[in-house]
Scaffold this active site. Structure first.
Site, PDB file in Angstrom:
ATOM      1  N   GLU A 160      20.860  13.971  51.582  1.00 41.85           N
ATOM      2  CA  GLU A 160      19.873  13.285  50.718  1.00 41.85           C
ATOM      3  C   GLU A 160      18.436  13.451  51.203  1.00 41.85           C
ATOM      4  O   GLU A 160      17.498  13.400  50.411  1.00 41.85           O
ATOM      5  CB  GLU A 160      20.207  11.788  50.595  1.00 41.85           C
ATOM      6  CG  GLU A 160      20.118  10.947  51.861  1.00 41.85           C
ATOM      7  CD  GLU A 160      21.386  10.982  52.710  1.00 41.85           C
ATOM      8  OE1 GLU A 160      22.251  11.826  52.459  1.00 41.85           O
ATOM      9  OE2 GLU A 160      21.495  10.152  53.627  1.00 41.85           O
TER      10      GLU A 160
ATOM     11  N   GLY B  18       4.366  -1.335  45.676  1.00 38.25           N
ATOM     12  CA  GLY B  18       4.353   0.033  45.174  1.00 38.25           C
ATOM     13  C   GLY B  18       3.274   0.906  45.786  1.00 38.25           C
ATOM     14  O   GLY B  18       2.900   1.925  45.206  1.00 38.25           O
TER      15      GLY B  18
ATOM     16  N   HIS C 276      23.131  14.291  56.565  1.00 40.20           N
ATOM     17  CA  HIS C 276      22.602  13.556  55.410  1.00 40.20           C
ATOM     18  C   HIS C 276      21.864  14.517  54.476  1.00 40.20           C
ATOM     19  O   HIS C 276      20.671  14.749  54.667  1.00 40.20           O
ATOM     20  CB  HIS C 276      21.605  12.498  55.873  1.00 40.20           C
ATOM     21  CG  HIS C 276      22.193  11.424  56.722  1.00 40.20           C
ATOM     22  ND1 HIS C 276      22.427  10.160  56.246  1.00 40.20           N
ATOM     23  CD2 HIS C 276      22.590  11.410  58.015  1.00 40.20           C
ATOM     24  CE1 HIS C 276      22.942   9.405  57.212  1.00 40.20           C
ATOM     25  NE2 HIS C 276      23.046  10.150  58.298  1.00 40.20           N
TER      26      HIS C 276
ATOM     27  N   CYS D  40      27.993  10.861  56.450  1.00 41.63           N
ATOM     28  CA  CYS D  40      27.927  10.366  57.817  1.00 41.63           C
ATOM     29  C   CYS D  40      29.073   9.404  58.154  1.00 41.63           C
ATOM     30  O   CYS D  40      30.174   9.855  58.447  1.00 41.63           O
ATOM     31  CB  CYS D  40      26.551   9.786  58.109  1.00 41.63           C
ATOM     32  SG  CYS D  40      26.193   9.866  59.879  1.00 41.63           S
TER      33      CYS D  40
HETATM   34  N1  GLN Z   1      27.893   4.818  62.888  1.00 38.76           N
HETATM   35  C1  GLN Z   1      28.173   6.210  62.850  1.00 38.76           C
HETATM   36  C2  GLN Z   1      27.654   6.952  64.072  1.00 38.76           C
HETATM   37  O1  GLN Z   1      26.807   6.448  64.751  1.00 38.76           O
HETATM   38  C3  GLN Z   1      27.629   6.833  61.586  1.00 38.76           C
HETATM   39  C4  GLN Z   1      26.140   6.808  61.522  1.00 38.76           C
HETATM   40  C5  GLN Z   1      25.609   7.013  60.127  1.00 38.76           C
HETATM   41  O2  GLN Z   1      26.323   6.804  59.144  1.00 38.76           O
HETATM   42  N2  GLN Z   1      24.357   7.409  60.029  1.00 38.76           N
HETATM   43  O3  GLN Z   1      28.070   8.044  64.347  1.00 38.76           O
END
Ligand code: GLN
Length: 542
Positions: free
Chosen positions: A510, A16, A508, A382
């Site tokens: 997130e 942690g 992404h 992704c």
């Molecule tokens: N494998 C896929 C790519 O390289 C997706 C990558 C990911 O999910 N970050 O485009």
């Protein structure tokens, strides 16, 4: 004068330290000080990008395209910062620089050594961040455990910094585990005593010890830690297990840690203001609803593989007063037992995260098909986005053998293909399409409703993308690409207008989600899961 706070760990890893480091940053921030943080990773990889998530947890991507340790994610979330790739220092990075300098002839005539050349390069990096970021305090977390061979040059560098920066400007915090024995229920401080001894052998006497324990340590354990750590009792704190990690700064500060640090570093101590933070923590801990989400992935055995995604779902949950329960499902299980896909009906939403390689992809495709055909809220990130395109191409456009060339290089219908600029690339390190890129959002779409902007900037990490040859066919059958790169060459967001919530992004979201400021795609998804569960109609787009 910048204050340098160094955090080391003892007894075992994953104790942690990252959360304690982030929490110290928060304690200073709520008192009006500007802070930033560095993570040191003593492994020889130049960055985390070439490691499997099972080795090291998720790879956290910064705005500038750094593929970094997941602790940078905790710093960004706790401290609402946008860090740079240089905030993650590795052995590989340091040695690469020193060896390049040696080859250039910068040390001509000399014998290049770990002390002082490697340690000087470590200090140069820390000091350069301190100078550039114009902060009051710089936190540096040394990864691994005190006693590891590979951590020694870093500990030596931070030891020297006490001499160079002065006692009032440096603080050593040691975080170590205090286990409770099952049988006797005793709190055992001996492993912690050993790790403090090891730290002292290296020349570092901690100023503060944080005991990581499942419960608040008792007075006997506290007495022993202070006595054998050679520090006053007031410098011993306990990070005990709490319901949410976002409570950690609050429980440590309550024990006096924030005031102690300010006094020790001679920082004029203002009243802490935790108003916003507490508001978020209270929302998180007092939900009115609950949703159950199936995360269908490939690294489901290690929660750390999806830590930013988990947190983004939780931030979104707090914003709609909803507890988000996530069940991790290994996608491969659907492949060996296709009937079990039906079990996804008991979930309020289906989430397909990032991924690489072919393992588990057919299982993920089955989950996406189930979500699409049964009107179950779906979010794909992704690889999840790319697989949603493949699923649509196969089952709606009738291209039965549609695939990604990552999965089947010989596929006759490569709806997902390598980006053209990736073709000649041989080196695997830091060569994906990385970091922030601009995306244009199409009006009158779900994407626009969620982002409320025509232009957004999101973080990426991929080599493959939608093959433009198939765009016409996909759109004709009803798949909407509601976000694209400015030159319209890259598809960034997809949605199905007739579905309750079917949304996926090449980027992404997130990595930009923060407590109290959830990311739009995650918020939209959790809200849709809740609305669907409560029997509410699909929200209007306008
Ligand atoms: N494998 C896929 C790519 O390289 C997706 C990558 C990911 O999910 N970050 O485009």
């Amino acid at each position: 004068m910048v204050k340098f706070i160094f955090v080391t760990g003892g007894v075992l890893s994953s104790v942690g330290k990252g959360i304690v480091t982030s929490s110290i940053g928060k304690m200073l921030q709520v008192r009006g000080f500007k802070v930033t943080a560095i993570k040191i990773d003593p492994y020889v990889n130049v960055d985390a990008g070439t490691m499997n998530p099972y080795m090291h947890g998720e790879v956290y991507v910064t705005d500038d395209g750094g593929e970094t340790d997941l602790d940078l994610g905790w710093y960004e979330r706790f401290l609402d910062l946008n860090l740079k790739k240089e905030n993650n220092i590795t052995t590989g990075m340091v040695y690469k620089e020193v060896i390049e300098k040696e080859r250039r002839g910068d040390f001509l005539g000399r014998c290049v050594q770990i002390v002082p050349h490697v340690t000087n390069e470590i200090k140069r990096r820390i000091l350069s961040i301190a100078k550039k970021s114009k902060v009051d305090a710089l936190l540096t977390e040394v990864g691994g455990t005190v006693g590891d061979i590979e951590g020694l040059p870093f500990l030596e560098a931070i030891r020297q910094m006490r001499l160079e920066e002065g006692y009032d400007n440096t603080l050593y915090v040691h975080v170590a585990l205090v286990p409770i024995l099952d049988v006797t229920k005793e709190m055992k401080t001996k492993p912690l005593q050993h790790s403090v001894n090891e730290l002292r052998r290296i020349g570092i006497q901690p100023d503060i010890i944080v005991a990581r324990c499942s419960k608040m340590i008792n007075s006997e354990a506290l007495r022993k830690i202070a006595l054998f750590g050679t520090i006053p009792k007031e410098a011993v704190f306990c990070s005990y297990t709490v319901e949410s990690i976002y409570q950690v700064p609050l429980i440590l500060d309550k024990q006096g840690m924030g005031d102690f640090i300010c006094k020790r570093l001679k920082l004029s101590n203002g009243e802490p203001n935790y108003r916003e933070w507490e508001k978020f923590v209270n929302a998180l801990l007092n939900p009115k609803h609950e949703v159950k989400i199936a995360l269908v992935g490939k690294y489901a055995g290690l929660v750390d593989s999806y830590v930013s995604m988990n947190e983004a779902l939780r931030h979104a949950g707090a914003a709609c007063k909803t507890k988000v329960n996530i069940e991790y499902i290994e996608a491969e299980k659907f492949e060996s037992n296709p009937d079990t896909v039906k079990n996804l009906r008991s979930f309020d939403g289906i989430f397909v995260p990032y991924g690489f390689g072919s393992r588990g992809t057919e299982g993920k495709l089955m989950a996406i098909k189930f979500a699409r055909e049964n009107n179950i809220p779906f979010l794909g990130i992704c690889y999840g986005f790319q697989l949603a395109v493949i699923e649509f191409a196969r089952h709606v456009c009738g291209l039965k053998d549609a695939n990604s060339t990552e999965i089947n290089p010989q596929t006759p219908n490569p709806v997902i293909d390598l980006m053209p600029e990736q073709r000649g690339i041989e080196y695997k390190g830091a060569t994906m399409r990385l970091g922030v890129h601009k995306i244009i959002v199409k009006p009158n779409t779900l994407a626009y409703k969620l982002y409320r902007k025509r232009e957004i900037y999101e973080r990426h990490r991929h080599r493959f993308e939608v093959n433009l040859k198939y765009l016409g066919k996909l759109e004709e059958k009803g798949l909407t690409f509601s976000g694209k790169s400015e030159d319209e060459r890259r598809m960034e967001i997809l949605e199905l207008p007739n579905h309750f919530f079917f949304f996926a992004s090449q980027f992404h979201g997130e990595f930009k989600s923060r407590p109290g400021r959830p990311d739009p795609e995650y918020y939209g998804f959790v809200k849709a899961c809740l609305d669907k569960k409560l029997g509410k109609p699909k929200p209007e787009l306008s």
